[in-house]
Scaffold this motif. Sequence first.
Motif, PDB file in Angstrom:
ATOM      1  N   LYS A  36       0.781  -1.212  -0.062  1.00  0.00           N
ATOM      2  CA  LYS A  36       0.040   0.126   0.031  1.00  0.00           C
ATOM      3  C   LYS A  36       0.896   1.409  -0.032  1.00  0.00           C
ATOM      4  CE  LYS A  36      -4.126  -1.806   2.224  1.00  0.00           C
ATOM      5  NZ  LYS A  36      -5.156  -1.303   1.471  1.00  0.00           N
ATOM      6  N   ALA A  37       1.906   1.045   0.626  1.00  0.00           N
ATOM      7  CA  ALA A  37       2.957   2.251   1.129  1.00  0.00           C
ATOM      8  C   ALA A  37       3.525   2.524  -0.383  1.00  0.00           C
ATOM      9  CB  ALA A  37       3.853   2.276   1.912  1.00  0.00           C
ATOM     10  N   LEU A  38       4.035   1.494  -1.301  1.00  0.00           N
ATOM     11  CA  LEU A  38       4.438   1.576  -2.470  1.00  0.00           C
ATOM     12  C   LEU A  38       3.590   2.019  -3.493  1.00  0.00           C
ATOM     13  CD1 LEU A  38       6.709  -1.886  -2.420  1.00  0.00           C
ATOM     14  CD2 LEU A  38       7.602   0.486  -2.651  1.00  0.00           C
ATOM     15  N   ALA A  39       2.352   1.761  -3.452  1.00  0.00           N
ATOM     16  CA  ALA A  39       1.297   2.191  -4.401  1.00  0.00           C
ATOM     17  C   ALA A  39       0.970   3.604  -4.136  1.00  0.00           C
ATOM     18  CB  ALA A  39       0.034   1.446  -4.006  1.00  0.00           C
ATOM     19  N   ALA A  40       1.120   4.079  -2.867  1.00  0.00           N
ATOM     20  CA  ALA A  40       0.763   5.628  -2.617  1.00  0.00           C
ATOM     21  C   ALA A  40       1.879   6.479  -3.244  1.00  0.00           C
ATOM     22  CB  ALA A  40       0.459   5.764  -0.955  1.00  0.00           C
ATOM     23  N   ALA A  41       3.021   5.968  -2.899  1.00  0.00           N
ATOM     24  CA  ALA A  41       4.360   6.754  -3.178  1.00  0.00           C
ATOM     25  C   ALA A  41       4.450   6.765  -4.846  1.00  0.00           C
ATOM     26  CB  ALA A  41       5.627   6.060  -2.745  1.00  0.00           C
ATOM     27  N   SER A  42       3.946   5.549  -5.618  1.00  0.00           N
ATOM     28  CA  SER A  42       4.032   5.614  -6.862  1.00  0.00           C
ATOM     29  C   SER A  42       3.236   6.360  -7.473  1.00  0.00           C
ATOM     30  CB  SER A  42       3.850   4.045  -7.352  1.00  0.00           C
ATOM     31  OG  SER A  42       4.842   3.125  -6.926  1.00  0.00           O
ATOM     32  N   ILE A  43       1.741   6.474  -6.942  1.00  0.00           N
ATOM     33  CA  ILE A  43       1.064   7.491  -7.490  1.00  0.00           C
ATOM     34  C   ILE A  43       1.310   8.907  -7.363  1.00  0.00           C
ATOM     35  CG2 ILE A  43      -1.425   8.573  -7.113  1.00  0.00           C
ATOM     36  CD1 ILE A  43      -2.236   5.303  -6.228  1.00  0.00           C
ATOM     37  N   ARG A  44       2.008   9.280  -6.401  1.00  0.00           N
ATOM     38  CA  ARG A  44       2.399  10.480  -6.335  1.00  0.00           C
ATOM     39  C   ARG A  44       3.579  10.743  -7.099  1.00  0.00           C
ATOM     40  NH1 ARG A  44       2.266   9.219  -0.819  1.00  0.00           N
ATOM     41  NH2 ARG A  44       4.326   8.787  -0.541  1.00  0.00           N
ATOM     42  N   LEU A  45       4.587  10.058  -7.516  1.00  0.00           N
ATOM     43  CA  LEU A  45       5.459  10.066  -8.558  1.00  0.00           C
ATOM     44  C   LEU A  45       5.057   9.744  -9.872  1.00  0.00           C
ATOM     45  CD1 LEU A  45       8.382   8.926  -6.523  1.00  0.00           C
ATOM     46  CD2 LEU A  45       7.744  11.419  -6.788  1.00  0.00           C
ATOM     47  N   ARG A  46       3.908   9.305 -10.159  1.00  0.00           N
ATOM     48  CA  ARG A  46       3.686   8.872 -11.378  1.00  0.00           C
ATOM     49  C   ARG A  46       4.127   9.463 -12.819  1.00  0.00           C
ATOM     50  NH1 ARG A  46      -0.728  11.087  -9.295  1.00  0.00           N
ATOM     51  NH2 ARG A  46      -1.824  13.003 -10.239  1.00  0.00           N
ATOM     52  N   ARG A  47       4.152  10.825 -12.680  1.00  0.00           N
ATOM     53  CA  ARG A  47       4.605  11.443 -13.830  1.00  0.00           C
ATOM     54  C   ARG A  47       6.053  11.439 -14.073  1.00  0.00           C
ATOM     55  NH1 ARG A  47       0.506  14.766 -11.765  1.00  0.00           N
ATOM     56  NH2 ARG A  47      -1.036  15.108 -13.030  1.00  0.00           N
ATOM     57  N   GLU A  48       6.804  10.915 -13.065  1.00  0.00           N
ATOM     58  CA  GLU A  48       8.447  10.895 -13.296  1.00  0.00           C
ATOM     59  C   GLU A  48       8.734   9.156 -13.875  1.00  0.00           C
ATOM     60  OE1 GLU A  48      10.240  11.936  -9.986  1.00  0.00           O
ATOM     61  OE2 GLU A  48       9.033  13.508  -9.507  1.00  0.00           O
TER      62      GLU A  48
END
Length: 101
Positions: A36-48
């Motif tokens: 869940k933490a990986l998913a949330a962090a990935s969503i925040r950085l999705r444009r990168e």
Amino acid sequence: TAAQAVRIMGAFGPPELSGTAWAVASLPWHNAPLMKALAAASIRLRREFRPRAIAGTVWAFAALRGGDCPLLEAMSSASRATMHEFGPQDLWNTAWAYAAL
């Protein structure tokens, strides 16, 4: 440990997030809070995210049968924006992951 990874995840970029998700998906046990933490962090950085990180992240969640819809939507959007950069393996891994879900 998973708790340590969650604590330092703010310093992770897309390659580290993807690599961590892939590594966790390859283990014989599942750590839902870490994913869940990986998913949330990935969503925040999705444009990168670049193709290799998109493919690895989506593959990891598909391998765990962890269809995190917001994450999958974010990675789908990121893949459309970078589709011209995808190599054959990245394209295959991403397509397999979405098909497996």
